[in-house]
Every structure is written in structure tokens, then in C-alpha cells.
Design a protein around this motif. Structure first.
Motif, PDB file in Angstrom:
ATOM      1  N   ALA A  97       7.009   5.147   2.909  1.00  0.00           N
ATOM      2  CA  ALA A  97       5.903   5.995   2.453  1.00  0.00           C
ATOM      3  C   ALA A  97       5.205   5.408   1.238  1.00  0.00           C
ATOM      4  O   ALA A  97       3.964   5.372   1.170  1.00  0.00           O
ATOM      5  CB  ALA A  97       6.427   7.397   2.143  1.00  0.00           C
ATOM      6  N   ILE A  98       5.968   4.922   0.267  1.00  0.00           N
ATOM      7  CA  ILE A  98       5.323   4.400  -0.948  1.00  0.00           C
ATOM      8  C   ILE A  98       4.610   3.090  -0.661  1.00  0.00           C
ATOM      9  O   ILE A  98       3.590   2.766  -1.289  1.00  0.00           O
ATOM     10  CB  ILE A  98       6.340   4.244  -2.106  1.00  0.00           C
ATOM     11  CG1 ILE A  98       5.590   4.204  -3.443  1.00  0.00           C
ATOM     12  CG2 ILE A  98       7.188   2.978  -1.946  1.00  0.00           C
ATOM     13  CD1 ILE A  98       6.491   4.307  -4.654  1.00  0.00           C
ATOM     14  N   ALA A  99       5.116   2.315   0.322  1.00  0.00           N
ATOM     15  CA  ALA A  99       4.427   1.084   0.709  1.00  0.00           C
ATOM     16  C   ALA A  99       3.042   1.384   1.265  1.00  0.00           C
ATOM     17  O   ALA A  99       2.093   0.620   1.055  1.00  0.00           O
ATOM     18  CB  ALA A  99       5.260   0.330   1.751  1.00  0.00           C
ATOM     19  N   TRP A 100       2.897   2.522   1.946  1.00  0.00           N
ATOM     20  CA  TRP A 100       1.590   2.932   2.477  1.00  0.00           C
ATOM     21  C   TRP A 100       0.749   3.602   1.397  1.00  0.00           C
ATOM     22  O   TRP A 100      -0.439   3.301   1.245  1.00  0.00           O
ATOM     23  CB  TRP A 100       1.793   3.890   3.654  1.00  0.00           C
ATOM     24  CG  TRP A 100       0.500   4.446   4.167  1.00  0.00           C
ATOM     25  CD1 TRP A 100      -0.446   3.791   4.897  1.00  0.00           C
ATOM     26  CD2 TRP A 100       0.006   5.778   3.951  1.00  0.00           C
ATOM     27  NE1 TRP A 100      -1.505   4.641   5.159  1.00  0.00           N
ATOM     28  CE2 TRP A 100      -1.256   5.858   4.597  1.00  0.00           C
ATOM     29  CE3 TRP A 100       0.504   6.911   3.293  1.00  0.00           C
ATOM     30  CZ2 TRP A 100      -2.019   7.030   4.585  1.00  0.00           C
ATOM     31  CZ3 TRP A 100      -0.258   8.065   3.281  1.00  0.00           C
ATOM     32  CH2 TRP A 100      -1.500   8.120   3.926  1.00  0.00           C
ATOM     33  N   LEU A 101       1.357   4.490   0.612  1.00  0.00           N
ATOM     34  CA  LEU A 101       0.613   5.251  -0.387  1.00  0.00           C
ATOM     35  C   LEU A 101       0.018   4.371  -1.477  1.00  0.00           C
ATOM     36  O   LEU A 101      -1.034   4.681  -2.041  1.00  0.00           O
ATOM     37  CB  LEU A 101       1.522   6.306  -1.030  1.00  0.00           C
ATOM     38  CG  LEU A 101       1.926   7.492  -0.149  1.00  0.00           C
ATOM     39  CD1 LEU A 101       2.991   8.325  -0.833  1.00  0.00           C
ATOM     40  CD2 LEU A 101       0.698   8.342   0.180  1.00  0.00           C
ATOM     41  N   ALA A 102       0.700   3.265  -1.804  1.00  0.00           N
ATOM     42  CA  ALA A 102       0.222   2.395  -2.876  1.00  0.00           C
ATOM     43  C   ALA A 102      -1.182   1.881  -2.588  1.00  0.00           C
ATOM     44  O   ALA A 102      -1.994   1.697  -3.510  1.00  0.00           O
ATOM     45  CB  ALA A 102       1.186   1.234  -3.076  1.00  0.00           C
ATOM     46  N   PHE A 103      -1.503   1.651  -1.310  1.00  0.00           N
ATOM     47  CA  PHE A 103      -2.815   1.125  -0.940  1.00  0.00           C
ATOM     48  C   PHE A 103      -3.763   2.212  -0.440  1.00  0.00           C
ATOM     49  O   PHE A 103      -4.909   1.931  -0.107  1.00  0.00           O
ATOM     50  CB  PHE A 103      -2.655   0.056   0.145  1.00  0.00           C
ATOM     51  CG  PHE A 103      -1.951  -1.184  -0.335  1.00  0.00           C
ATOM     52  CD1 PHE A 103      -2.642  -2.187  -0.988  1.00  0.00           C
ATOM     53  CD2 PHE A 103      -0.586  -1.341  -0.151  1.00  0.00           C
ATOM     54  CE1 PHE A 103      -1.992  -3.330  -1.437  1.00  0.00           C
ATOM     55  CE2 PHE A 103       0.071  -2.474  -0.588  1.00  0.00           C
ATOM     56  CZ  PHE A 103      -0.630  -3.472  -1.245  1.00  0.00           C
ATOM     57  N   ALA A 104      -3.248   3.458  -0.352  1.00  0.00           N
ATOM     58  CA  ALA A 104      -4.080   4.567   0.114  1.00  0.00           C
ATOM     59  C   ALA A 104      -4.850   5.181  -1.054  1.00  0.00           C
ATOM     60  O   ALA A 104      -4.531   4.960  -2.229  1.00  0.00           O
ATOM     61  CB  ALA A 104      -3.215   5.617   0.799  1.00  0.00           C
ATOM     62  N   THR A 105      -5.858   5.963  -0.716  1.00  0.00           N
ATOM     63  CA  THR A 105      -6.677   6.608  -1.756  1.00  0.00           C
ATOM     64  C   THR A 105      -6.027   7.931  -2.167  1.00  0.00           C
ATOM     65  O   THR A 105      -6.529   9.021  -1.879  1.00  0.00           O
ATOM     66  CB  THR A 105      -8.105   6.855  -1.242  1.00  0.00           C
ATOM     67  OG1 THR A 105      -8.025   7.591  -0.016  1.00  0.00           O
ATOM     68  CG2 THR A 105      -8.832   5.548  -1.016  1.00  0.00           C
ATOM     69  N   VAL A 106      -4.892   7.826  -2.831  1.00  0.00           N
ATOM     70  CA  VAL A 106      -4.177   9.008  -3.320  1.00  0.00           C
ATOM     71  C   VAL A 106      -4.041   8.878  -4.834  1.00  0.00           C
ATOM     72  O   VAL A 106      -4.081   7.769  -5.386  1.00  0.00           O
ATOM     73  CB  VAL A 106      -2.782   9.138  -2.668  1.00  0.00           C
ATOM     74  CG1 VAL A 106      -2.912   9.317  -1.164  1.00  0.00           C
ATOM     75  CG2 VAL A 106      -1.911   7.924  -2.991  1.00  0.00           C
ATOM     76  N   PRO A 107      -3.891   9.985  -5.539  1.00  0.00           N
ATOM     77  CA  PRO A 107      -3.747   9.917  -7.007  1.00  0.00           C
ATOM     78  C   PRO A 107      -2.498   9.141  -7.422  1.00  0.00           C
ATOM     79  O   PRO A 107      -1.512   9.065  -6.671  1.00  0.00           O
ATOM     80  CB  PRO A 107      -3.639  11.390  -7.417  1.00  0.00           C
ATOM     81  CG  PRO A 107      -4.130  12.179  -6.255  1.00  0.00           C
ATOM     82  CD  PRO A 107      -3.871  11.362  -5.039  1.00  0.00           C
ATOM     83  N   ASP A 108      -2.548   8.593  -8.621  1.00  0.00           N
ATOM     84  CA  ASP A 108      -1.384   7.868  -9.156  1.00  0.00           C
ATOM     85  C   ASP A 108      -0.160   8.778  -9.232  1.00  0.00           C
ATOM     86  O   ASP A 108       0.978   8.319  -9.067  1.00  0.00           O
ATOM     87  CB  ASP A 108      -1.706   7.323 -10.550  1.00  0.00           C
ATOM     88  CG  ASP A 108      -2.776   6.243 -10.522  1.00  0.00           C
ATOM     89  OD1 ASP A 108      -3.044   5.704  -9.428  1.00  0.00           O
ATOM     90  OD2 ASP A 108      -3.339   5.946 -11.595  1.00  0.00           O
ATOM     91  N   ALA A 109      -0.397  10.059  -9.480  1.00  0.00           N
ATOM     92  CA  ALA A 109       0.723  10.995  -9.600  1.00  0.00           C
ATOM     93  C   ALA A 109       1.552  11.050  -8.320  1.00  0.00           C
ATOM     94  O   ALA A 109       2.767  11.269  -8.379  1.00  0.00           O
ATOM     95  CB  ALA A 109       0.196  12.391  -9.941  1.00  0.00           C
ATOM     96  N   ALA A 110       0.921  10.840  -7.172  1.00  0.00           N
ATOM     97  CA  ALA A 110       1.654  10.857  -5.902  1.00  0.00           C
ATOM     98  C   ALA A 110       2.673   9.724  -5.860  1.00  0.00           C
ATOM     99  O   ALA A 110       3.801   9.901  -5.374  1.00  0.00           O
ATOM    100  CB  ALA A 110       0.679  10.743  -4.730  1.00  0.00           C
ATOM    101  N   LEU A 111       2.285   8.570  -6.387  1.00  0.00           N
ATOM    102  CA  LEU A 111       3.221   7.436  -6.432  1.00  0.00           C
ATOM    103  C   LEU A 111       4.402   7.749  -7.339  1.00  0.00           C
ATOM    104  O   LEU A 111       5.552   7.394  -7.030  1.00  0.00           O
ATOM    105  CB  LEU A 111       2.501   6.180  -6.928  1.00  0.00           C
ATOM    106  CG  LEU A 111       1.375   5.623  -6.056  1.00  0.00           C
ATOM    107  CD1 LEU A 111       0.804   4.365  -6.689  1.00  0.00           C
ATOM    108  CD2 LEU A 111       1.857   5.329  -4.654  1.00  0.00           C
ATOM    109  N   LEU A 112       4.125   8.406  -8.464  1.00  0.00           N
ATOM    110  CA  LEU A 112       5.196   8.727  -9.403  1.00  0.00           C
ATOM    111  C   LEU A 112       6.193   9.704  -8.780  1.00  0.00           C
ATOM    112  O   LEU A 112       7.414   9.554  -8.947  1.00  0.00           O
ATOM    113  CB  LEU A 112       4.613   9.320 -10.690  1.00  0.00           C
ATOM    114  CG  LEU A 112       3.657   8.411 -11.476  1.00  0.00           C
ATOM    115  CD1 LEU A 112       3.135   9.130 -12.708  1.00  0.00           C
ATOM    116  CD2 LEU A 112       4.348   7.108 -11.864  1.00  0.00           C
TER     117      LEU A 112
END
Length: 413
Positions: A97-112
Motif C-alpha cells: 500500500a505505501i509503495a502505491w500511496l507514495a506516488f499517488a496524489t494523497v496527503p503526506d499524512a496518509a503516508l505517516l
């Protein structure tokens, strides 16, 4: 005509576990060694922010620090197999999930948030392997052999940790440069799914589980805060502080010389020496007691760090790291051996994850503080941080001396 009975075969840990256990348990540790560096590399590449990358990897460490002991307690209560299977599957999915989210247009907070959950679900392979093996030693070996076998087991386990933490970042670097920044995280997910599952399903996990339908016999939770046991946790915290301070200050040192990417290679000099000495602990004579080993090798650690601020070249700092490595391996082995001997009945997995989490807490905290010091005052000032961390390790070792006057009991699982 006289017949002679064949002498019974001498019990060995390899015979009790099966040879396949050790390579599986070794590779199953790699995702943990890869993910913090892998997530840092991923986020910095995807979001072009070193600050966000550092914060995201720190959230991974925070999740592990908070939930690691809880996973250990769950393993003591419900058995390792169930806990590892659930954690391994969740961790693999979150890494993807984080491998995909890092390049997706999601807020930085989602990665955290996802990074924190990755740390929280991290399968505690190394602590649970220690707990599993100590339990086997307690059941299969006669009392007079247990101390020696536990010492050798902790030596192997510490050397295994050193090996994966030296080669884990190297694998991350190779995958990130030859494939993509997401490759190390996806690789860690695959390794977790395959080898953590294999580790969970290994027959030794069933042997470590409570009897079917019966609640395990456990000492009261208050025994986990006895001074003798907490001293080993503080010692492990000091080791974590040292690892974080050393790698961060070394990276700053190499960055000032224009080659920050070589920090891992120079750092490896310490890890190789540490692993070799950790294995050598099994050869120490019994009269060289655990309390004495901790003080002696922590003093070597302090001596090596005192020379760091005086090192003006890569060669000089490499020599310092070689000396430091002599102190690290045996100190870690000693801390885990003492913790195994002092584990309350039925809580060895909890104790081992307490020590592992203490290392993670120290590493995360020291990385942040040392990074701030390096940015504000330079690498030479940052190289003072490992000295303070080593002093914590030595201080805990000195405090341990009066707590070790009574011979520790044999491990009870």
C-alpha cells in the motif's frame, strides 16, 4: 558374551529444531532490516522531501516501539503461530500500500499513518526466535548445560541480527538503483509474506504454543518491571541510541566529503567485526561472567567512540568503527543472555520484544536528535552523540553488577 549399549546421542539445538529452521529464521528478519531504509528511500524519491522521508521512517520505528511488546505478549498468551501469520499478512499488504500511496496524489499524512501501521504490524521475528530457542533449551537440555547453550544461542542470534542489518540496507540500495525506488519495499513485502509465514508454520512454533485449550502459566506482569530485568532493557535502549547516533553522524561525516552514499559501506566495517565477536562469545570461559562481560565490552565501546571526534579521515573513522565493533557484539549477546535468564515464567516473548523495541526507540530518537545536531553544528559535533549513547550502555552495565550477585536461574520459557 557381553553386549554394550550404545551411548545416547548428545542433544544439540540443531537436532531439536531441524537444520531448516535457521536459514528460514535468518531470511525472515530481512524485511525489518530493509523497511526503515526502504521507506526512507521510497518517500524521498517519490515526494522529493528528505524531511518527510525521515519523519515517515521514524513513524515506522514508533509503531514498532509501541506495539512490539504487545505482539510479544500476544505470542506468550496465544502462541507465536497465530500472531505471526496475522502480523505477516497485514504487514505485507501495508508495504504494498505505501509503495502505491507514495506516488499517488494523497496527503503526506496518509503516508505517516500507513508507516506507523507498518511498524505496528512488523512481525517480531528476532525476539520470537530468541524466545522460541530459549524455550527449547529449557525443555530439551539438562540443567548443567543450559547456561552454556543459551549463551551460544544468544551469540548466534545477535550475529544473525548484525548480518541482516549490514546486508539489509545494501539490498535496498541495489534494488532502488537497479529497479525502482518502490522495489525495496515491495521486495520486503514478498519476503515477509513467504518467509515470515514459513517461520510461523515451522514445527518449533507449535512447540512454543500453550497447550490446546489451556491458559499458559504466566508470572504476574509486575515481574516485568523488576530492576534486574529493566537494567537489561535500559542497556538495549543504549545500544539503540548508539546505532541511531552512529549511523546518522557517520552519514553527515561522509556527506561533508561528498560521498554520503558510501556511509553504509563504512558502517559495515563495524557490523562485520561485531558479528564475528558475537559468535566468539560462545568460546568465553564461564569464569568470565556475564556481568563482567557487559562492563568490559561496553568500556571498549566507549573507548572507540571517544576517538570519533578526533578522526579526520575516512580511514581513521573506519579504524574507530572496527574497535567499536569489538564491543558491540558481545555486549548485545550479554544483554539478551541476562534477559533470557531473568524472564518471568511464561513471558519470554514479551521480554525479548521489550529489548527489541528498546533498541528501536533508541535508534529512532538518536537518529532525529543527531540529525538536528549535524545540521546545526556540523558532523564533527554530531560525532559526540555516539559517546553519550555508549556511556548509557556502560552505565547500565555498571548498575547491573550488584543485581547479578545472585546466579540467574535457568531459562523457563
Amino acid at each position: 558374551m557381553h553386549t554394550t549399549l550404545a551411548a545416547p546421542r548428545r542433544t544439540s539445538l540443531v537436532r531439536e529444531t531441524g537444520f531448516g529452521y535457521f536459514p528460514v529464521a535468518l531470511i525472515a528478519r530481512l524485511p525489518f532490516a530493509m523497511m526503515v531504509v526502504g521507506i526512507l528511500t521510497l518517500v524521498v524519491s517519490a515526494r522529493d522531501s528528505l524531511a518527510l522521508g525521515g519523519l515517515t521512517s521514524a513513524m515506522t520505528g514508533l509503531g514498532t516501539a509501541i506495539f512490539g511488546p504487545l505482539l510479544g505478549a500476544a505470542a506468550d498468551r496465544f502462541g507465536q503461530r497465530r500472531v505471526l501469520l496475522i502480523a505477516g499478512l497485514a504487514n505485507s499488504l501495508l508495504l504494498v500500500a505505501i509503495a502505491w500511496l507514495a506516488f499517488a496524489t494523497v496527503p503526506d499524512a496518509a503516508l505517516l499513518v500507513v508507516a506507523f501501521l507498518i511498524g505496528a504490524s512488523m512481525p517480531q521475528v528476532a525476539p520470537l526466535s530468541r524466545s522460541r530457542l530459549v524455550g527449547i533449551v529449557g525443555r530439551a537440555f539438562p540443567t548443567e548445560r543450559r547456561d552454556a547453550v543459551v549463551g551460544g544461542t544468544m551469540a548466534y542470534e545477535s550475529a544473525a541480527d548484525e548480518i541482516v542489518f549490514v546486508f539489509g540496507p545494501v539490498i535496498v540500495g541495489l534494488l532502488a538503483t537497479t529497479m525502482s525506488p518502490a522495489a525495496p519495499v515491495i521486495g520486503a513485502a514478498v519476503l515477509a509474506l513467504v518467509f515470515v509465514t514459513a517461520f510461523a508454520l515451522h514445527p518449533t512454533a507449535a512447540a512454543a504454543a500453550p497447550a490446546h485449550g489451556a491458559a499458559p502459566k504466566q508470572a504476574p506482569a509486575r515481574e516485568l518491571v523488576r530492576p534486574a530485568l529493566l537494567t537489561t532493557v535500559i542497556g538495549a535502549l543504549g545500544m539503540g541510541l548508539f546505532f541511531g547516533a552512529m549511523l546518522t553522524s557517520l552519514t553527515a561525516f561522509m556527506a561533508e566529503r561528498g560521498v554520503p552514499e558510501q556511509a553504509g559501506l563504512v558502517y559495515g566495517a563495524m557490523g562485520i567485526g561485531s558479528a564475528a565477536l558475537a559468535l566468539g562469545v560462545a568460546l568465553f570461559p564461564a569464569r568470565f561472567t556475564l556481568r563482567a562481560r557487559w562492563v568490559v565490552f561496553a568500556a571498549i565501546l566507549v573507548a572507540g567512540t571517544l576517538a570519533l571526534p578526533l578522526a579526520g579521515s575516512v580511514g581513521a573513522i573506519t579504524v574507530c568503527l572496527l574497535v567499536i565493533g569489538v564491543g558491540i557484539g558481545p555486549t548485545l549477546v550479554t544483554q539478551y543472555s541476562l534477559a533470557a535468564a531473568r524472564s518471568p515464567l511464561g513471558r519470554s516473548a514479551t521480554v525479548m520484544t521489550m529489548l527489541g523495541s528498546a533498541v528501536v526507540v533508541g535508534q529512532s530518537a538518536a537518529s532525529a536528535l543527531t540529525g538536528f545536531l549535524a545540521e546545526s553544528a556540523g558532523a564533527q559535533a554530531a560525532l559526540i552523540a555516539p559517546i553519550a549513547a555508549a556511556a548509557v550502555v556502560l552505565g547500565a552495565g555498571i548498575a547491573n553488577v550488584p543485581l547479578s550477585r545472585v546466579r540467574p536461574r535457568a531459562p523457563r520459557g
